[in-house]
Design a protein around this motif. Structure first.
Motif, mmCIF file in Angstrom:
data_model
loop_
_atom_site.group_PDB
_atom_site.id
_atom_site.type_symbol
_atom_site.label_atom_id
_atom_site.label_comp_id
_atom_site.label_asym_id
_atom_site.label_seq_id
_atom_site.Cartn_x
_atom_site.Cartn_y
_atom_site.Cartn_z
ATOM 1 N N VAL A 90 103.733 26.222 -41.402
ATOM 2 C CA VAL A 90 102.385 26.777 -41.620
ATOM 3 C C VAL A 90 102.353 27.342 -43.035
ATOM 4 C CG1 VAL A 90 101.677 27.342 -39.269
ATOM 5 C CG2 VAL A 90 103.183 28.913 -40.497
ATOM 6 N N HIS A 91 101.179 27.577 -43.572
ATOM 7 C CA HIS A 91 101.026 28.110 -44.936
ATOM 8 C C HIS A 91 101.646 27.180 -45.978
ATOM 9 C CE1 HIS A 91 99.640 32.212 -43.695
ATOM 10 N NE2 HIS A 91 100.331 31.925 -42.610
ATOM 11 N N ALA A 92 101.550 25.862 -45.765
ATOM 12 C CA ALA A 92 102.195 24.912 -46.682
ATOM 13 C C ALA A 92 101.521 24.897 -48.049
ATOM 14 C CB ALA A 92 102.158 23.515 -46.071
ATOM 15 N N GLY A 147 96.913 33.351 -46.364
ATOM 16 C CA GLY A 147 98.118 34.169 -46.423
ATOM 17 C C GLY A 147 98.109 34.999 -47.691
ATOM 18 N N PHE A 148 98.663 36.192 -47.618
ATOM 19 C CA PHE A 148 98.755 37.100 -48.778
ATOM 20 C C PHE A 148 100.134 37.742 -48.639
ATOM 21 C CE2 PHE A 148 95.937 40.205 -51.397
ATOM 22 C CZ PHE A 148 97.024 40.666 -52.119
ATOM 23 N N ALA A 149 101.146 37.064 -49.203
ATOM 24 C CA ALA A 149 102.526 37.522 -49.030
ATOM 25 C C ALA A 149 103.039 38.107 -50.338
ATOM 26 C CB ALA A 149 103.408 36.352 -48.591
ATOM 27 N N LEU A 161 105.938 42.154 -47.789
ATOM 28 C CA LEU A 161 104.737 42.447 -47.006
ATOM 29 C C LEU A 161 104.035 41.111 -46.802
ATOM 30 C CD1 LEU A 161 102.849 44.454 -45.684
ATOM 31 C CD2 LEU A 161 101.944 45.061 -47.919
ATOM 32 N N VAL A 162 104.268 40.507 -45.635
ATOM 33 C CA VAL A 162 103.813 39.131 -45.397
ATOM 34 C C VAL A 162 102.531 39.193 -44.573
ATOM 35 C CG1 VAL A 162 104.605 36.823 -44.793
ATOM 36 C CG2 VAL A 162 106.280 38.611 -45.222
ATOM 37 N N GLY A 163 101.408 39.288 -45.273
ATOM 38 C CA GLY A 163 100.144 39.545 -44.594
ATOM 39 C C GLY A 163 99.150 38.407 -44.727
ATOM 40 N N ASN A 164 97.977 38.633 -44.195
ATOM 41 C CA ASN A 164 96.862 37.677 -44.257
ATOM 42 C C ASN A 164 95.628 38.362 -44.837
ATOM 43 O OD1 ASN A 164 98.201 35.477 -43.162
ATOM 44 N ND2 ASN A 164 97.483 35.846 -41.075
ATOM 45 N N ASN A 165 94.564 37.570 -45.054
ATOM 46 C CA ASN A 165 93.320 38.189 -45.535
ATOM 47 C C ASN A 165 92.400 38.593 -44.385
ATOM 48 O OD1 ASN A 165 92.345 35.655 -44.752
ATOM 49 N ND2 ASN A 165 90.795 35.637 -46.348
ATOM 50 N N GLY A 236 98.480 43.807 -43.548
ATOM 51 C CA GLY A 236 99.789 43.593 -42.927
ATOM 52 C C GLY A 236 99.658 43.237 -41.449
ATOM 53 N N VAL A 237 98.466 43.368 -40.906
ATOM 54 C CA VAL A 237 98.100 43.053 -39.520
ATOM 55 C C VAL A 237 98.777 43.982 -38.498
ATOM 56 C CG1 VAL A 237 98.052 41.292 -37.688
ATOM 57 C CG2 VAL A 237 97.468 40.675 -40.036
ATOM 58 N N HIS A 238 100.088 43.904 -38.349
ATOM 59 C CA HIS A 238 100.760 44.726 -37.339
ATOM 60 C C HIS A 238 100.747 46.207 -37.722
ATOM 61 C CE1 HIS A 238 102.487 40.862 -36.324
ATOM 62 N NE2 HIS A 238 102.884 40.767 -37.579
ATOM 63 N N THR A 239 101.017 47.029 -36.735
ATOM 64 C CA THR A 239 101.315 48.421 -37.025
ATOM 65 C C THR A 239 102.803 48.491 -37.363
ATOM 66 O OG1 THR A 239 99.645 49.083 -35.414
ATOM 67 C CG2 THR A 239 101.255 50.756 -36.080
ATOM 68 N N ALA A 353 111.044 32.623 -50.330
ATOM 69 C CA ALA A 353 111.223 32.717 -48.878
ATOM 70 C C ALA A 353 110.914 34.143 -48.438
ATOM 71 C CB ALA A 353 112.656 32.348 -48.497
ATOM 72 N N TYR A 354 109.744 34.306 -47.844
ATOM 73 C CA TYR A 354 109.364 35.638 -47.361
ATOM 74 C C TYR A 354 109.894 35.835 -45.943
ATOM 75 C CZ TYR A 354 106.023 35.729 -51.222
ATOM 76 O OH TYR A 354 105.438 35.725 -52.465
ATOM 77 N N HIS A 355 110.027 37.087 -45.592
ATOM 78 C CA HIS A 355 110.467 37.400 -44.228
ATOM 79 C C HIS A 355 110.027 38.817 -43.891
ATOM 80 C CE1 HIS A 355 112.635 38.017 -40.658
ATOM 81 N NE2 HIS A 355 113.838 38.270 -41.135
ATOM 82 N N PRO A 369 104.566 42.798 -29.943
ATOM 83 C CA PRO A 369 105.274 41.567 -29.553
ATOM 84 C C PRO A 369 105.056 40.400 -30.512
ATOM 85 C CG PRO A 369 103.505 42.083 -27.997
ATOM 86 C CD PRO A 369 103.547 43.208 -28.971
ATOM 87 N N LEU A 370 104.037 40.477 -31.336
ATOM 88 C CA LEU A 370 103.825 39.431 -32.341
ATOM 89 C C LEU A 370 104.778 39.668 -33.504
ATOM 90 C CD1 LEU A 370 101.687 37.114 -32.530
ATOM 91 C CD2 LEU A 370 100.489 38.546 -34.161
ATOM 92 N N LEU A 371 104.879 40.923 -33.902
ATOM 93 C CA LEU A 371 105.790 41.311 -34.990
ATOM 94 C C LEU A 371 107.234 40.988 -34.612
ATOM 95 C CD1 LEU A 371 105.687 44.792 -36.733
ATOM 96 C CD2 LEU A 371 107.806 43.714 -36.140
ATOM 97 N N PHE A 376 112.210 36.899 -35.817
ATOM 98 C CA PHE A 376 113.132 35.785 -35.624
ATOM 99 C C PHE A 376 112.757 34.591 -36.506
ATOM 100 C CE2 PHE A 376 113.640 31.626 -33.616
ATOM 101 C CZ PHE A 376 115.024 31.524 -33.663
ATOM 102 N N SER A 377 111.454 34.312 -36.574
ATOM 103 C CA SER A 377 111.007 33.003 -37.063
ATOM 104 C C SER A 377 111.265 32.741 -38.546
ATOM 105 C CB SER A 377 109.513 32.875 -36.768
ATOM 106 O OG SER A 377 109.020 31.667 -37.215
ATOM 107 N N TYR A 378 111.154 33.759 -39.384
ATOM 108 C CA TYR A 378 111.132 33.494 -40.828
ATOM 109 C C TYR A 378 112.485 32.998 -41.355
ATOM 110 C CZ TYR A 378 106.341 34.990 -40.933
ATOM 111 O OH TYR A 378 104.985 35.051 -40.713
ATOM 112 N N THR A 384 115.964 25.352 -42.375
ATOM 113 C CA THR A 384 115.623 23.936 -42.494
ATOM 114 C C THR A 384 114.896 23.666 -43.802
ATOM 115 O OG1 THR A 384 115.367 23.791 -40.112
ATOM 116 C CG2 THR A 384 114.325 22.061 -41.419
ATOM 117 N N ARG A 385 113.936 24.503 -44.102
ATOM 118 C CA ARG A 385 113.092 24.232 -45.271
ATOM 119 C C ARG A 385 113.895 24.254 -46.563
ATOM 120 N NH1 ARG A 385 109.507 26.576 -48.829
ATOM 121 N NH2 ARG A 385 109.978 28.746 -48.339
ATOM 122 N N LEU A 386 114.814 25.208 -46.677
ATOM 123 C CA LEU A 386 115.553 25.357 -47.938
ATOM 124 C C LEU A 386 116.997 24.883 -47.802
ATOM 125 C CD1 LEU A 386 113.904 28.718 -48.999
ATOM 126 C CD2 LEU A 386 113.447 26.457 -49.929
#
Ligand code: HDE
Length: 736
Positions: A90-92, A147-149, A161-165, A236-239, A353-355, A369-371, A376-378, A384-386
């Motif tokens: 995502v965010h390609a 995305g606004f990372a 700070l890996v956020g969105n608009n 930043g979306v999450h608390t 590579a943000y995380h 639970p989203l945070l 894990f995911s980043y 794989t990507r790098l």
């Protein structure tokens, strides 16, 4: 036994220099040893062999077959064959820039993070903006989340700070992320459509996920089609948690507030830009930085005392909810300035590579639970990507502090670790590298007390899916509401399965009946009865998990959620089209151009052909673009020059008239010299002109025709600063 060589000479000294602690604020300097510049250099191979002929492969005779022996050809072609890496899942599609962050006031009361305590330090930052759904080569103007990372290279390590608009998200639990993304990406049988959510699988999923109702309102609003990366907010979306030196924690929501305000384009315009200039946002960011119009954003914090965790009618751990600014004001604590374009897109913007897990002491997580799932995911995706576990050694990812630990080896290892030990504890190397005590800055996770049963459930406090969706809709201005109706009607109109459209109406009606009625009308469908809230749930879902809870007495409106009241006091970096032709009035062209440029805008002269036009007084005016290369959708406003012959040419030039009609359709400011009224009369909106060009009329209608003098240019600037005149859409009869 390991021997420390001394005195250090040659390459050893160079290695020591690289390994030595870097002075503060040295991200740019730390990139220097990895930066190559071919100016004045000879060409050689990757092993340093000087190349004599890069034009011809080695052949048996001048017309003969190529030879396998040609190692020069093979080295070059092998490298080329492997130039692509997997794009981000995502965010390609993204664009990046270097910058600095400067703090306004120390925040010791809330956090011990060094970069949030020292107002003297300029923390280097690399920001990457992105769309989410499209591939690397897709258009910038897709209707999508941005995305606004930001990676802060602090003296205590990198903080990302890996956020969105947009301040909320589609789902509450990370386990649904692969489903969401599979649904929005092009459909798997035919890979259609690219960079678009207007298709069956996306809306099928959304119509079955009432928790996405709030985010859908944002995604269907004009926030999803920003005018510029420089004119959008970040969240930043999450608390998160801030921790001070005494170990006291506060909850925090991170915000970015752009100093130029929050502005968007029109949907029809966005679709046109996608054809005329798919790199529109990338180019805008690049050009702004190159011309010294550095994008600026203030870092905002909503700080919530720990004691207030259960004070609100929503759960702070639920990422489909925001904290209204009316309840907790945003404190502006520092400024980010993006001041340098990358030297190399791949090496920097692509390989960064943000995380979300890159934190510094004083910043910590919550149990959102989203945070938690993102933690894990980043790293996992970068493997794989790098291409392996050493991606942190890529120059753009390295912290500005030296790295010492016992991690070793792996594909493409760069560091040449000295010594015999790569384990801890050890006695052979004096137990180096040493763990750091908490008091000396070692990171310690927040000591949260947890007593819990292990189970796959969601708390009831997550079940109110519609109150904040409604709050968002109710907080919009009338034009913004119309745009949401139009966007939903467009998107659902592209959905082929009628049952999906109907199910979405079942969701919309629970947000706002007026909204649902208008969308239903546009789709030619009947409005469903207001369903008991659990009826839009899949048969095999657990209704209790989805049942929406209605909250009484919730906030009715939040000004901060609308863009109507945003900053409208500047035309800095706005692009103005100046339409002209042979015979133009040079004096007024100069007066208008100078006045706009003095305010920081860019002016481009657009004429029937490129080169120069000859003005009424025989002087030459340089043309920037012809009607063939320019398009109104690439500009913020338009001015038509005067001059008898020029206006006669423009009036007869279909492209000039179309330019104006389209600018009108997209609600842009339109101005003309008095004599150019003739050109305005050729447009379809000539019948809709305001009765006069008084200041009041100009600032409400966005059209100005008059003699070019100081008052004219003053009004012109004020009018352009308004950005758009959305009220123009009211009659809904503005084709171009
Ligand atoms: Fe991401 N996200 N995300 N995300 N995200 C990625 O990481 C993921 C989420 C965001 O410019 C990936 O390096 C999961 C929310 C940005 O390089 C991946 C979940 C927010 C970027 C990933 C989310 C974001 C990413 C893909 C649900 C806003 C681009 C490539 C739990 C707060 C960063 C990569 C850049 C990128 C996972 C949800 C922001 C796969 C599992 C919420 C700005 O790791």
């Amino acid at each position: 036994m390991a021997k420390k060589p001394s005195p250090k000479m040659g390459t050893e000294a160079a290695i020591d220099k690289q390994l030595a602690p870097q002075p503060e604020n040295t991200k740019t300097q730390s990139l220097a040893p990895h930066t190559a510049d071919a100016a004045g250099e000879q060409m050689n191979t990757n092993t340093g062999l000087p190349i004599n002929d890069d034009q011809n492969s080695l052949k048996a005779g001048d017309r003969g077959p190529s030879l396998l022996e040609d190692f020069l050809f093979r080295e070059k072609m092998t490298h080329f064959d492997h130039e692509r890496i997997p794009e981000r899942v995502v965010h390609a599609r993204g664009s990046g820039a270097h910058g600095v962050f400067k703090l306004y006031k120390p925040l010791a009361e809330y956090t011990k993070a060094a970069f949030l305590n020292d107002t003297e330090v300029e923390t280097p930052v690399f920001v990457r903006f992105s769309t989410v759904a499209g591939s690397r080569g897709s258009t910038d103007l897709a209707r999508d989340v941005r995305g606004f990372a930001a990676k802060f290279y602090t003296t205590e390590g990198n903080f990302d700070l890996v956020g969105n608009n947009m301040p909320v998200f589609f789902i509450q639990d990370a386990i649904k992320f692969p489903d969401l993304i599979h649904a929005v990406k092009p459909e798997p049988d035919n890979e259609i459509p690219q960079a678009a959510s207007a298709h069956d699988t996306f809306w099928d999923f959304i119509s079955l996920m009432p928790e996405s109702a709030h985010m859908i309102m944002w995604a269907m609003s004009d926030r999803a089609i920003p005018r510029s990366y420089r004119m959008m907010e970040g969240f930043g979306v999450h608390t998160f948690r801030l921790i001070n030196a005494e170990g006291k924690a506060s909850f925090v929501k991170f915000h970015w507030k752009p100093l130029l305000g929050v502005h968007s384009v029109a949907w029809d315009e966005a679709q046109n830009i996608s054809g005329k200039d798919p790199d529109f946002h990338r180019r805008d960011l690049w050009d702004a930085i190159e011309s010294g119009n550095f994008p600026e954003y203030e870092l905002g914090l909503q700080i919530i005392p720990e004691e207030d965790e259960f004070k609100y009618d929503f759960d702070l751990l639920d990422s489909t909810k925001l904290v209204p600014e009316e309840l907790v004001p945003v404190q502006r604590v520092g400024k980010l300035t993006l001041n340098r374009n990358p030297d190399n897109f791949f090496a920097e913007t692509e390989q960064i590579a943000y995380h979300i897990g890159h934190v510094v002491p004083g910043i910590d997580f919550t149990n959102d639970p989203l945070l938690q799932g993102r933690l894990f995911s980043y790293t996992d995706t970068q493997l794989t990507r790098l291409g392996g576990p050493n991606f942190q050694e890529i120059p753009i990812n390295r912290p500005i502090v030296p790295v010492h630990n016992n991690q070793r080896d792996g594909f493409m290892r760069q560091t040449i670790n000295r010594g015999k030990t790569s384990y801890n504890p050890n006695s052979i190397s004096g137990n180096d590298p040493q763990q750091v005590k908490e008091a000396a800055g070692g990171f310690v996770s927040y000591r949260e007390r947890i007593e819990a049963r292990k189970e796959r459930l969601r708390n009831k406090s997550f079940f109110d899916h519609f109150s904040q969706a409604r709050l968002f809709f109710n907080s919009q201005s009338d034009p913004e509401k119309n745009h949401i109706v139009d966007a939903l009607t467009f998107e659902l109109g592209k959905v082929k399965t009628i049952a999906i459209r109907e199910r979405m109406l079942g969701i919309l009606v629970q947000i706002d009946k007026g909204l649902a009625t208008q969308v239903a009308y546009g789709l030619g469908l009947h409005l469903p009865e207001i369903l008991p809230t659990n009826q839009s749930i899949p048969a095999d879902g657990n209704p209790a998990d989805y049942q929406s809870v209605q909250v009484d007495g919730a906030l009715a409106k939040s000004e901060a959620l609308s863009m109507a009241g945003t900053v409208k006091d500047s035309i800095k970096s706005r692009k103005i089209a100046l339409l002209a032709a042979d015979g133009a009035d040079a004096n007024s062209v100069k007066a208008v151009k100078d006045a706009l440029i003095a305010e920081g805008a860019t002016v481009e002269v657009i004429a029937p052909r490129q080169g120069f036009i000859t003005a009424e007084d025989d002087s030459k005016i340089e043309v920037d673009q012809s009607f063939l290369t320019a398009a109104s959708v690439l500009f913020d406003a338009v001015y038509v020059a005067g001059g008898t012959n020029a206006v006669a040419t423009l009036e007869a030039e279909a492209n000039a008239v179309h330019f104006l009609n389209e600018a009108f359709k997209h609600c842009k400011p339109i101005a003309a010299a008095e004599e150019a009224m003739q050109v305005i009369n050729a447009t379809y909106f000539s019948k809709k002109l305001p009765p006069d060009f008084s200041e009041e009329a100009v600032l409400s209608e966005g059209i100005l025709v008059g003699r070019v003098d100081k008052n004219f240019t003053r009004l012109l600037i004020k009018m352009i600063a308004q950005h758009r005149f959305w009220e123009r859409e009211k009659p809904r009869l503005i084709p171009a």
